[in-house]
Every structure is written in C-alpha cells, then in structure tokens.
Motif scaffolding. Structure first.
Motif, PDB file in Angstrom:
ATOM      1  N   ARG A  63       9.357   7.268   3.112  1.00  0.00           N
ATOM      2  CA  ARG A  63       8.778   8.594   3.286  1.00  0.00           C
ATOM      3  C   ARG A  63       9.877   9.640   3.209  1.00  0.00           C
ATOM      4  O   ARG A  63      11.026   9.384   3.563  1.00  0.00           O
ATOM      5  CB  ARG A  63       8.021   8.680   4.604  1.00  0.00           C
ATOM      6  N   GLN A  64       9.499  10.790   2.712  1.00  0.00           N
ATOM      7  CA  GLN A  64      10.455  11.866   2.549  1.00  0.00           C
ATOM      8  C   GLN A  64      10.878  12.338   3.928  1.00  0.00           C
ATOM      9  O   GLN A  64      10.058  12.550   4.813  1.00  0.00           O
ATOM     10  CB  GLN A  64       9.823  13.017   1.773  1.00  0.00           C
TER      11      GLN A  64
ATOM     12  N   SER B   9      -0.698  10.314  -5.427  1.00  0.00           N
ATOM     13  CA  SER B   9      -0.561  10.311  -3.970  1.00  0.00           C
ATOM     14  C   SER B   9      -0.955   8.944  -3.418  1.00  0.00           C
ATOM     15  O   SER B   9      -1.865   8.289  -3.919  1.00  0.00           O
ATOM     16  CB  SER B   9      -1.409  11.423  -3.354  1.00  0.00           C
TER      17      SER B   9
ATOM     18  N   SER C 102      -1.760   6.732   0.164  1.00  0.00           N
ATOM     19  CA  SER C 102      -2.091   6.731   1.583  1.00  0.00           C
ATOM     20  C   SER C 102      -1.471   5.498   2.219  1.00  0.00           C
ATOM     21  O   SER C 102      -1.747   4.370   1.801  1.00  0.00           O
ATOM     22  CB  SER C 102      -3.603   6.684   1.744  1.00  0.00           C
ATOM     23  N   ARG C 103      -0.621   5.708   3.211  1.00  0.00           N
ATOM     24  CA  ARG C 103       0.049   4.580   3.865  1.00  0.00           C
ATOM     25  C   ARG C 103       0.202   4.898   5.341  1.00  0.00           C
ATOM     26  O   ARG C 103       0.692   5.977   5.689  1.00  0.00           O
ATOM     27  CB  ARG C 103       1.415   4.369   3.217  1.00  0.00           C
TER      28      ARG C 103
ATOM     29  N   VAL D 204      -1.323   8.239   6.562  1.00  0.00           N
ATOM     30  CA  VAL D 204      -0.700   9.478   6.109  1.00  0.00           C
ATOM     31  C   VAL D 204      -0.718   9.486   4.592  1.00  0.00           C
ATOM     32  O   VAL D 204      -0.438   8.480   3.954  1.00  0.00           O
ATOM     33  CB  VAL D 204       0.766   9.590   6.607  1.00  0.00           C
ATOM     34  N   ARG D 205      -1.048  10.634   3.981  1.00  0.00           N
ATOM     35  CA  ARG D 205      -1.045  10.758   2.533  1.00  0.00           C
ATOM     36  C   ARG D 205       0.310  11.308   2.089  1.00  0.00           C
ATOM     37  O   ARG D 205       0.765  12.324   2.581  1.00  0.00           O
ATOM     38  CB  ARG D 205      -2.167  11.677   2.069  1.00  0.00           C
ATOM     39  N   HIS D 206       0.949  10.591   1.158  1.00  0.00           N
ATOM     40  CA  HIS D 206       2.283  10.954   0.674  1.00  0.00           C
ATOM     41  C   HIS D 206       2.194  11.391  -0.783  1.00  0.00           C
ATOM     42  O   HIS D 206       1.527  10.745  -1.593  1.00  0.00           O
ATOM     43  CB  HIS D 206       3.237   9.757   0.774  1.00  0.00           C
TER      44      HIS D 206
ATOM     45  N   GLY E 142       8.407  10.875  -2.332  1.00  0.00           N
ATOM     46  CA  GLY E 142       9.046   9.746  -1.670  1.00  0.00           C
ATOM     47  C   GLY E 142      10.519   9.654  -2.005  1.00  0.00           C
ATOM     48  O   GLY E 142      10.974  10.172  -3.020  1.00  0.00           O
TER      49      GLY E 142
ATOM     50  N   ARG F  59       8.010   3.515   7.916  1.00  0.00           N
ATOM     51  CA  ARG F  59       8.776   4.495   7.136  1.00  0.00           C
ATOM     52  C   ARG F  59       8.735   4.208   5.643  1.00  0.00           C
ATOM     53  O   ARG F  59       9.077   5.060   4.836  1.00  0.00           O
ATOM     54  CB  ARG F  59      10.224   4.515   7.605  1.00  0.00           C
TER      55      ARG F  59
ATOM     56  N   ILE G   8       6.818   3.564   2.206  1.00  0.00           N
ATOM     57  CA  ILE G   8       5.539   3.824   1.534  1.00  0.00           C
ATOM     58  C   ILE G   8       5.181   2.639   0.650  1.00  0.00           C
ATOM     59  O   ILE G   8       4.056   2.152   0.649  1.00  0.00           O
ATOM     60  CB  ILE G   8       5.619   5.109   0.690  1.00  0.00           C
TER      61      ILE G   8
END
Length: 115
Positions: A10-11, A49, A51-52, A55-57, A60, A86, A88
């Motif tokens: 994740r960013q 995008s 979802s993990r 949370v939608r990312h 990355g 952490r 994705i």
C-alpha cells in the motif's frame, strides 16, 4: 530454484516496504535460501483499482525480490505476504532450474527493460 516475486504494498512510507522485504528476506534466509537481488520500483498507479483488506487501492508501491529457495520456502513467503495487511498483491514466478548456467542468463532487475 530461482524465484522472482513482484509485490505491491500500500502507498505510504518507504519504511513499511522495507519492513515487508525484511520479513520475507528473513524467512528465506532462515530456511536456507539465498537472496539474489532486491529492487524498489517506487509508487505507480495500479492497472485497475484493487480491493484488499476492506480498502480500495488505486496506487501501490512496487518492489521486486529475487531469491534462490526451495518450493516450500517460496510457498511460505507467498502465504506470509498474502496475510500481511500492508501488501496489496504479491506474485512469484520460477525463473530457473537451479543450475548455474540457467541462473546466469537472468541479469539485473530493471523496470525500464519491461517497457
């Protein structure tokens, strides 16, 4: 066997990515593997995008880990990264059969060569 794992964290901070790679690296080394190369590719937009962990990312932090290990070690690294909130996405591929002449074909990890 020689494996290459591309992970997307994740960013956030670079420290999180270092902790993820450190965890995977320690797991590989404890089980008798050898880490060949680690590269930080930086933050990019995801192709779509994802979802993990609820949370939608959309962006990355990409990293690559190349290592020699057994199949069991590779599976445990993959499962460890899969349950880490952490991370994705993480995907690994087998690059070689463990023989030196096969391994020597694969040069350094380079993002620009893929474009």
């Amino acid at each position: 066997m020689l494996y290459e794992m591309i992970g997307i964290a994740r960013q956030g901070s670079l420290a999180e990515v270092k902790e993820i790679v450190l965890t995977a690296g320690q797991l590989i080394l404890r089980q008798g593997g050898v880490i060949r190369d680690v590269k930080n590719w930086g933050v990019f937009m995801l192709p779509r995008s994802i979802s993990r962990h609820q949370v939608r990312h959309t962006r990355g932090h990409y990293f690559v880990l190349r290592y020699d290990a057994s199949i069991k070690t590779h599976q445990s690294v993959k499962s460890t990264l899969d349950i880490d909130p952490r991370v994705i996405r993480a995907a690994g591929v087998k690059l070689g059969d463990g023989k030196l002449e096969t391994i020597s074909r694969f040069g350094p990890i380079n993002l620009r060569a893929m474009e």
